[in-house]
Motif scaffolding. Structure first.
Motif, mmCIF file in Angstrom:
data_model
loop_
_atom_site.group_PDB
_atom_site.id
_atom_site.type_symbol
_atom_site.label_atom_id
_atom_site.label_comp_id
_atom_site.label_asym_id
_atom_site.label_seq_id
_atom_site.Cartn_x
_atom_site.Cartn_y
_atom_site.Cartn_z
ATOM 1 N N THR A 1 4.917 -15.578 5.582
ATOM 2 C CA THR A 1 5.216 -15.843 4.171
ATOM 3 C C THR A 1 4.006 -15.598 3.293
ATOM 4 O O THR A 1 4.104 -15.024 2.187
ATOM 5 N N ILE B 1 3.465 -11.710 2.992
ATOM 6 C CA ILE B 1 4.441 -11.069 2.105
ATOM 7 C C ILE B 1 4.180 -11.458 0.652
ATOM 8 O O ILE B 1 4.297 -10.620 -0.283
ATOM 9 N N SER B 2 3.813 -12.721 0.420
ATOM 10 C CA SER B 2 3.504 -13.148 -0.951
ATOM 11 C C SER B 2 2.292 -12.412 -1.499
ATOM 12 O O SER B 2 2.278 -11.954 -2.666
ATOM 13 N N TRP C 1 1.280 -9.528 -0.513
ATOM 14 C CA TRP C 1 1.729 -8.135 -0.701
ATOM 15 C C TRP C 1 2.429 -7.993 -2.052
ATOM 16 O O TRP C 1 2.150 -7.048 -2.804
ATOM 17 N N LEU D 1 6.797 -1.987 2.605
ATOM 18 C CA LEU D 1 7.012 -3.326 3.163
ATOM 19 C C LEU D 1 8.358 -3.422 3.856
ATOM 20 O O LEU D 1 8.478 -4.031 4.930
ATOM 21 N N LEU E 1 8.847 -4.368 7.785
ATOM 22 C CA LEU E 1 9.716 -5.454 8.237
ATOM 23 C C LEU E 1 10.839 -4.956 9.137
ATOM 24 O O LEU E 1 11.253 -5.641 10.085
#
Length: 209
Positions: A50, A53-54, A56, A77, A81
């Protein structure tokens, strides 16, 4: 020349031709897959993923346009994933299969042990039944104890009767000697008393008128 003759021999298997894939140690790869699946199933992995990704999103949204490596729609991204998911699913399935194999082996071992325990229990039950049948006519501890208690009570009663008789003999000296000077024990069955005996003798020696 030697290799050509060896290849022409019919008693030797022919070597397979074509592209050979590298052989992988299943046990080592399985342990590695279980480690990855176990790590992906923890809260730390979710928190770290998390955060990545945040970061990113923030970088590719708030950073200058020239420094954004994955602008909006985040195609790269999404690709990362997707690759992660495509590898995570087989690794998780592999770990589950290995766990299922271990569970099956454990169940078979438990079943084998349960069968052995059942056989041992049945054998012990038969042995106990045989011992009970064999000991059916043997005196037990409780029986011997009850018999000894009964004998002890009988001996106590006999000793008490003997003491009462001796006390009576001491209290009544005439009970030990009769009128003719002969020793005659007291007859408790018919209830004879020394005085009665003397009275009977006196009556028998009285002259008739």
């Amino acid at each position: 020349m030697t290799e050509q003759r060896r290849a022409e021999r019919l008693d030797l298997p022919r070597e397979p031709r074509g592209f050979k894939l590298p052989r992988v140690d299943q046990e080592t790869f399985g342990r590695w897959a279980e480690g990855i699946a176990r790590g992906m199933g923890t809260a730390n992995f979710i928190v770290y993923m998390t955060l990545v990704i945040s970061a990113w999103f923030l970088w590719n949204t708030l950073a200058p346009a020239g420094m954004r490596f994955d602008p909006y729609t985040f195609t790269f991204l999404t690709l990362v994933l997707s690759i992660q998911a495509s590898y995570a699913a087989p690794l998780i399935l592999l770990a589950q299969n290995r766990q299922a194999d271990r569970d099956r082996v454990a169940m078979e071992e438990d079943r084998r042990r349960a069968t052995m325990q059942k056989a041992d229990t049945e054998y012990l039950a038969r042995e106990i039944a045989a011992l009970r049948i064999a000991l059916g006519e043997v005196a037990t501890r409780d029986f011997v104890r009850s018999e000894l208690t009964r004998l002890a009570e009988e001996l106590d009663e006999a000793a008490q009767r003997r003491q009462r008789l001796e006390r009576r003999h001491r209290d009544d000296p005439g009970a030990r000697t009769g009128g003719d000077g002969l020793d005659e024990p007291r007859d408790e069955v018919d209830g004879d008393q020394p005085g009665d005996r003397r009275h009977d003798r006196a009556t028998s020696h009285r002259p008739e008128s």
